[in-house]
Design a protein around this motif. Structure first.
Motif, PDB file in Angstrom:
ATOM      1  N   ALA A 169      19.565  40.829  52.417  1.00 58.57           N
ATOM      2  CA  ALA A 169      20.617  39.917  51.657  1.00 58.57           C
ATOM      3  C   ALA A 169      20.612  40.282  50.101  1.00 58.57           C
ATOM      4  O   ALA A 169      19.528  40.715  49.678  1.00 58.57           O
ATOM      5  CB  ALA A 169      20.197  38.381  51.880  1.00 58.57           C
ATOM      6  N   PHE A 170      21.800  40.101  49.577  1.00 61.78           N
ATOM      7  CA  PHE A 170      21.914  40.181  48.133  1.00 61.78           C
ATOM      8  C   PHE A 170      23.009  39.614  47.531  1.00 61.78           C
ATOM      9  O   PHE A 170      24.128  39.128  48.206  1.00 61.78           O
ATOM     10  CB  PHE A 170      22.350  41.735  48.085  1.00 61.78           C
ATOM     11  N   HIS A 171      22.945  39.353  46.215  1.00 62.45           N
ATOM     12  CA  HIS A 171      23.959  38.743  45.702  1.00 62.45           C
ATOM     13  C   HIS A 171      24.654  39.666  44.535  1.00 62.45           C
ATOM     14  O   HIS A 171      24.057  40.573  44.004  1.00 62.45           O
ATOM     15  CB  HIS A 171      23.285  37.693  44.486  1.00 62.45           C
ATOM     16  N   HIS A 172      25.953  39.696  44.602  1.00 60.39           N
ATOM     17  CA  HIS A 172      26.925  40.595  43.765  1.00 60.39           C
ATOM     18  C   HIS A 172      27.592  39.930  42.897  1.00 60.39           C
ATOM     19  O   HIS A 172      28.265  38.939  43.293  1.00 60.39           O
ATOM     20  CB  HIS A 172      27.738  41.353  44.748  1.00 60.39           C
ATOM     21  N   GLN A 173      27.268  40.447  41.541  1.00 62.45           N
ATOM     22  CA  GLN A 173      28.033  39.673  40.433  1.00 62.45           C
ATOM     23  C   GLN A 173      28.955  40.411  39.816  1.00 62.45           C
ATOM     24  O   GLN A 173      28.582  41.737  39.599  1.00 62.45           O
ATOM     25  CB  GLN A 173      27.111  39.208  39.371  1.00 62.45           C
ATOM     26  N   GLN A 174      30.090  40.313  39.662  1.00 60.78           N
ATOM     27  CA  GLN A 174      31.443  40.961  39.044  1.00 60.78           C
ATOM     28  C   GLN A 174      31.997  40.409  37.839  1.00 60.78           C
ATOM     29  O   GLN A 174      32.283  39.317  37.999  1.00 60.78           O
ATOM     30  CB  GLN A 174      32.494  41.331  40.311  1.00 60.78           C
ATOM     31  N   ASN A 175      32.082  41.284  36.954  1.00 56.22           N
ATOM     32  CA  ASN A 175      32.508  40.652  35.478  1.00 56.22           C
ATOM     33  C   ASN A 175      33.926  41.154  35.474  1.00 56.22           C
ATOM     34  O   ASN A 175      34.497  42.278  35.853  1.00 56.22           O
ATOM     35  CB  ASN A 175      31.733  41.083  34.419  1.00 56.22           C
ATOM     36  N   GLY A 176      34.830  40.365  34.785  1.00 58.49           N
ATOM     37  CA  GLY A 176      36.271  40.549  34.718  1.00 58.49           C
ATOM     38  C   GLY A 176      36.646  39.840  33.365  1.00 58.49           C
ATOM     39  O   GLY A 176      35.958  39.554  32.460  1.00 58.49           O
ATOM     40  N   ARG A 177      38.061  39.780  33.382  1.00 56.85           N
ATOM     41  CA  ARG A 177      38.817  39.265  32.213  1.00 56.85           C
ATOM     42  C   ARG A 177      39.638  37.932  32.550  1.00 56.85           C
ATOM     43  O   ARG A 177      39.422  36.847  32.415  1.00 56.85           O
ATOM     44  CB  ARG A 177      39.724  40.238  31.455  1.00 56.85           C
ATOM     45  N   ASN A 178      40.654  38.379  33.531  1.00 57.61           N
ATOM     46  CA  ASN A 178      41.662  37.127  33.988  1.00 57.61           C
ATOM     47  C   ASN A 178      41.250  36.876  35.537  1.00 57.61           C
ATOM     48  O   ASN A 178      41.429  35.800  35.694  1.00 57.61           O
ATOM     49  CB  ASN A 178      43.033  37.780  33.713  1.00 57.61           C
ATOM     50  N   ASN A 179      40.745  37.598  35.985  1.00 55.40           N
ATOM     51  CA  ASN A 179      40.795  37.406  37.519  1.00 55.40           C
ATOM     52  C   ASN A 179      39.464  37.713  38.172  1.00 55.40           C
ATOM     53  O   ASN A 179      38.965  38.620  38.381  1.00 55.40           O
ATOM     54  CB  ASN A 179      41.778  38.215  38.329  1.00 55.40           C
ATOM     55  N   CYS A 180      38.619  36.437  38.503  1.00 51.28           N
ATOM     56  CA  CYS A 180      37.181  36.717  38.847  1.00 51.28           C
ATOM     57  C   CYS A 180      36.975  35.962  40.310  1.00 51.28           C
ATOM     58  O   CYS A 180      35.785  35.750  40.484  1.00 51.28           O
ATOM     59  CB  CYS A 180      36.229  36.035  37.719  1.00 51.28           C
ATOM     60  N   VAL A 181      38.097  35.944  40.910  1.00 49.15           N
ATOM     61  CA  VAL A 181      37.892  35.345  42.459  1.00 49.15           C
ATOM     62  C   VAL A 181      38.259  36.193  43.440  1.00 49.15           C
ATOM     63  O   VAL A 181      38.462  35.871  44.457  1.00 49.15           O
ATOM     64  CB  VAL A 181      38.590  34.022  42.253  1.00 49.15           C
ATOM     65  N   HIS A 182      38.189  37.604  43.096  1.00 52.16           N
ATOM     66  CA  HIS A 182      38.392  38.492  44.051  1.00 52.16           C
ATOM     67  C   HIS A 182      37.298  39.573  44.021  1.00 52.16           C
ATOM     68  O   HIS A 182      36.782  40.174  42.954  1.00 52.16           O
ATOM     69  CB  HIS A 182      39.741  39.300  43.965  1.00 52.16           C
ATOM     70  N   SER A 183      36.676  39.906  45.146  1.00 50.89           N
ATOM     71  CA  SER A 183      35.794  41.185  45.190  1.00 50.89           C
ATOM     72  C   SER A 183      35.735  41.749  46.400  1.00 50.89           C
ATOM     73  O   SER A 183      35.691  41.122  47.542  1.00 50.89           O
ATOM     74  CB  SER A 183      34.152  40.180  45.208  1.00 50.89           C
ATOM     75  N   SER A 184      35.816  43.085  46.659  1.00 52.06           N
ATOM     76  CA  SER A 184      36.246  43.793  47.747  1.00 52.06           C
ATOM     77  C   SER A 184      34.744  43.719  48.385  1.00 52.06           C
ATOM     78  O   SER A 184      33.648  44.128  47.533  1.00 52.06           O
ATOM     79  CB  SER A 184      36.707  45.023  47.510  1.00 52.06           C
ATOM     80  N   PRO A 185      34.493  44.002  49.646  1.00 53.49           N
ATOM     81  CA  PRO A 185      33.176  44.154  50.435  1.00 53.49           C
ATOM     82  C   PRO A 185      32.654  45.464  50.142  1.00 53.49           C
ATOM     83  O   PRO A 185      33.312  46.441  49.924  1.00 53.49           O
ATOM     84  CB  PRO A 185      33.401  43.661  51.742  1.00 53.49           C
ATOM     85  N   PHE A 186      31.306  45.549  50.430  1.00 51.63           N
ATOM     86  CA  PHE A 186      30.686  46.797  50.456  1.00 51.63           C
ATOM     87  C   PHE A 186      30.785  47.395  51.735  1.00 51.63           C
ATOM     88  O   PHE A 186      30.804  46.716  52.655  1.00 51.63           O
ATOM     89  CB  PHE A 186      29.049  46.614  50.085  1.00 51.63           C
ATOM     90  N   THR A 187      30.437  48.864  51.659  1.00 52.86           N
ATOM     91  CA  THR A 187      30.270  49.458  52.982  1.00 52.86           C
ATOM     92  C   THR A 187      28.878  49.868  53.257  1.00 52.86           C
ATOM     93  O   THR A 187      27.990  50.056  52.247  1.00 52.86           O
ATOM     94  CB  THR A 187      31.282  50.675  53.088  1.00 52.86           C
ATOM     95  N   CYS A 188      28.472  50.040  54.361  1.00 48.59           N
ATOM     96  CA  CYS A 188      26.993  50.440  54.790  1.00 48.59           C
ATOM     97  C   CYS A 188      26.984  51.040  55.924  1.00 48.59           C
ATOM     98  O   CYS A 188      27.320  50.730  57.233  1.00 48.59           O
ATOM     99  CB  CYS A 188      26.054  49.440  54.617  1.00 48.59           C
ATOM    100  N   GLU A 189      26.626  52.458  56.354  1.00 44.79           N
ATOM    101  CA  GLU A 189      26.473  52.856  57.717  1.00 44.79           C
ATOM    102  C   GLU A 189      25.330  52.571  58.181  1.00 44.79           C
ATOM    103  O   GLU A 189      25.334  52.653  59.620  1.00 44.79           O
ATOM    104  CB  GLU A 189      26.219  54.657  57.303  1.00 44.79           C
TER     105      GLU A 189
END
Length: 771
Positions: free
Chosen positions: A42-62
């Motif tokens: 399990a992990f927490h992903h934090q993403q920083n932005g300017r106007n739009n901070c409610v969209h985050s694309s998922p990670f890929t993992c083989e």
């Protein structure tokens, strides 16, 4: 025409929202491994932005079978209404494929906010080793790091910037530029301190920073896979791979120069009781954590604070006099946060400038109920204090909780543990200190019968202050573990779990299991006893200790076989004696510091006994104690005369496994011919030659193989000869009756006596016959 205009507006909006990326980071929670070997990461992903901070694309993992994502939640945003910065967070749980040794996560997108480096596309990356470490007996913990969304520094006031790089396992963390990172003129990265250092003139503008954090153990350890294989990680190996790699991404804006760079003038300066950068705080599930910060800027107005933290952390801002401002952060960890190591960073903001970024780490512990006296079912401590208090001692950590009413007029914000970077936490009723035995300044002391782990709650001393107006605190507490263990209850020889209880203070659990093959993955279930074996069939045993104590190791002192479940039977056969391997077919493999694998060929005792029981004697030692029994290894005669174990260790414990029952019928004595005896003698000579040939080879185990064992039996050589003479006399009489030739019987008797004398000599050397 209107449609074209609409499409153009949508394109512009899409482009504007796309150029919002300010950076991101990942914080892993300690991976969980279930009894079947399945691992959840399990992990927490934090993403920083300017106007739009409610969209985050998922990670890929083989290496992942599936992902479970939470919704994206905004954790912080610009409170001026200008939409200059924001931060969001998402929690993800990955189910990993069975028996994989690592997990790699990647993510990419577009676009970076406009920057001097002309970077557009971005790529996030994380890699974590999933093998069990021998020093902690758990999976690896990755470093934790984060930044606030928008970092600013004035051109002439920028000297260095400290980044958070904390490793929960105490590993050394190194930082370096990834291969595709932008090269910054006159800005260097100190790999050992994870600090950005300015070495010359830097132009104004926005710069992209991508930094890879890696953790390296500080001592030699072994890494074990779920399939039973293991590999050593060597500190001396300069090419050794890190156990974890995390990419930290952020933007840094270089502002125009200021007339005065003095902190507290235009740039906000942090004041007490603001935690120091790198401080370690402790929180408990269900209890509110309170964190106070204060800053001051005489020539500017502090209008808020940026905070990078968990999504449900509350911020309370208060503007004061003389350019001062206060921020109170409150956070109540939930059950899903247990054992989480949370990075929290913050800055004080004005319209013109920004303070330095400070970061702390919050370690979350399991909840505990506090009441007068010691908790029932917990471990008692030697610590006493007037007034209600409790000290909880677990396998590898301890926690102290003191009622605040017993410490009136004490500033709880100025209390720490032995290590000043480890601050205490508190709620409405209690002051709480929580630590591992390996951190926060915990010391270990070895006394005659006990091992003590000690720490204290103390008042932080400010070297700049010469007077104090509050009461100072220095409260010591400890956990004690007796060095002598006793069996807590009786056990069935067909069960594999042996519990040795240390009073009410600690419990070591020892496992003695039988496996079906050399992979050591499938245990023989209790319902399958007695285990059916045949001659020359391999038997696979596993010895393992389960303990949360750090820096201890298991030692195998002896293993012997008996024809019944009485280890003191006069008929026995040594497989291991005083740390030395005695059976030529025995192979002992050290899996890690707390477990061994044993493999040997099946045998049986002479006579009518068709069952064999194995009894092994073990003990636990301190890995750093050079005087312990474990450090001595195999005790030959010369070593026994020179030295005696006087170090830190538990008492010997014995465990029995079996029975093993033979399914093949034994050959009658009359069917053993001279040719068979010759073949057995030749096989024995070949086996002894193999033993001599292998004597110079290094073994995985700390013990050395000795010469062929000398058997012990209650039957003497003389009694065996008499018994064989009696058998042969009986055979002679039958021969005379049916043959009628006395002279022939004398010859046959002579030959038989000679043959049985040789056979008796062979039996005396080896009473356990292996076909």
């Amino acid at each position: 025409m209107a449609a074209c205009v609409l499409l153009m507006l949508l394109a512009v909006l899409r482009l504007t929202s796309a150029e919002d990326f300010h950076g991101d980071n990942i914080s892993f929670i300690k991976p969980h491994k279930d009894p079947d070997g399945n691992i959840q990461v399990a992990f927490h992903h934090q993403q920083n932005g300017r106007n739009n901070c409610v969209h985050s694309s998922p990670f890929t993992c083989e290496e992942c079978k599936s992902f479970v994502h939470s919704i994206v939640m905004q954790t912080d945003q610009d409170n001026t209404g200008q939409g200059r910065w924001c931060q969001s967070g998402r929690f993800t749980q990955a189910n990993v494929l069975l028996n994989v040794s690592h997990i790699s996560l990647s993510n990419k997108g577009c676009c970076w906010a406009t920057n001097n480096d002309m970077k557009t596309n971005w790529t996030a990356y994380a890699h974590m080793d999933l093998r069990t470490r021998s020093d902690t007996e758990t999976l690896n913990n990755c470093p934790v790091t984060t930044t606030v969304s928008s970092l600013r520094v004035h051109q002439n006031c920028f000297s260095n910037m400290h980044l958070l790089a904390y490793d929960p396992d105490g590993d050394h963390v190194k930082c370096h530029w990834p291969a595709d990172a932008a090269v910054h003129k006159n800005i260097t990265l100190n790999e050992n301190t994870c600090t950005l250092e300015k070495t010359g003139h830097v132009s104004e503008g926005v710069y992209v920073f991508e930094i890879m954090l890696q953790d390296f153990p500080t001592k030699r350890i072994s890494l074990s896979n779920g399939n039973g294989t293991s590999k050593y990680w060597e500190t001396s190996d300069e090419n050794a791979s890190p156990l974890c790699k995390l990419k930290l991404q952020f933007l840094l804006k270089i502002l125009p120069s200021l007339p005065i760079c003095e902190l507290g003038h235009v740039q906000p300066n942090f004041l007490d009781p603001t935690p120091k950068h790198g401080d370690v705080l402790h929180a408990t599930v269900g209890d509110e954590l309170v964190l106070h910060t204060k800053a001051q800027a005489h020539r500017a107005t502090i209008n808020g604070f940026q905070v990078s933290g968990p999504h449900n952390m509350n911020k309370e801002f208060a503007d004061g006099e003389h350019g001062k401002a206060d921020l109170t952060l409150t956070w109540t960890p939930q059950h899903s946060d247990v054992y989480r190591v949370v990075p929290v960073c913050f800055t004080a903001e004005t319209n013109e400038s920004q303070s330095e970024m400070r970061c702390v780490v919050v370690m979350v512990s399991k909840p505990a109920s506090f009441h007068d006296g010691v908790n029932e079912g917990m471990f008692e401590s030697s610590f006493t204090l007037t007034g209600p208090t409790v000290v909880t001692c677990a396998g590898n950590r301890m926690m102290v909780a003191i009622k605040r009413s017993t410490l009136p007029d004490v500033d709880v914000n100025s209390l720490s543990l032995n290590d000043p970077s480890c601050l205490v936490t508190y709620n409405a009723t209690h002051i709480i200190g929580s630590m591992l035995f390996s951190n926060c300044g915990t010391t270990i002391e070895d006394e005659e019968k006990y091992i003590f782990f000690r720490n204290q709650i103390q008042t932080l001393r400010d070297p700049l202050k010469v007077v104090f107006r509050r009461k100072t605190v220095k409260i010591g507490f400890s956990c004690q573990f007796p060095k002598t263990a006793t069996i807590s209850s009786s056990y069935d020889i067909q069960k594999s779990d042996y519990i040795f209880s240390h009073s009410r203070l600690d419990t070591f659990s020892y496992l003695f299991d039988v496996y079906t093959d050399g992979s050591f993955t499938n245990k023989v279930q209790p319902s399958a006893f007695p285990v059916q074996v045949d001659f020359l069939q391999n038997i696979y045993l596993s010895l393992k200790a389960e303990s949360g104590l750090a820096n201890v190791r298991l030692f195998l002192d002896s293993c012997k076989a008996t024809p019944d479940d009485n280890p003191d039977n006069d008929d026995f056969y040594d497989l291991v004696k005083e740390g030395c391997v005695k059976d030529p077919s025995l192979r002992v493999e050290t899996v890690d510091r707390l477990s061994f694998h044993l493999e040997f060929q099946a045998f049986r005792f002479d006579g009518d006994n068709d069952q064999v029981y194995i009894t092994c004697t073990i003990l636990m030692c301190d890995v750093n104690d050079l005087l312990s029994r474990c450090a001595m290894g195999c005790l030959n005669e010369e070593f026994r005369r020179r030295r005696r174990a006087v170090g830190m260790q538990t008492s010997m414990q014995s465990m029995t496994q079996g029975p093993f029952q033979f399914v093949s019928e034994a050959l009658p004595s009359g069917a053993v011919h001279h040719n068979n005896a010759e073949m057995m003698r030749e096989d024995a000579e070949m086996m002894q030659a193999d033993v001599r040939e292998n004597a110079d080879m290094d073994d995985v185990y700390v013990m050395k193989k000795s010469d062929a064992p000398k058997p012990v039996s209650g039957e003497t050589k003389l009694s065996r000869v008499r018994m064989e003479m009696k058998k042969m006399l009986s055979t002679n009489i039958s021969t005379m009756v049916f043959g009628g030739a006395c002279s022939l019987s004398v010859v046959v008797s002579a030959v038989a006596i000679a043959y049985h004398a040789r056979k008796s000599k062979g039996k005396d050397q080896k009473p356990l016959l292996a076909s």
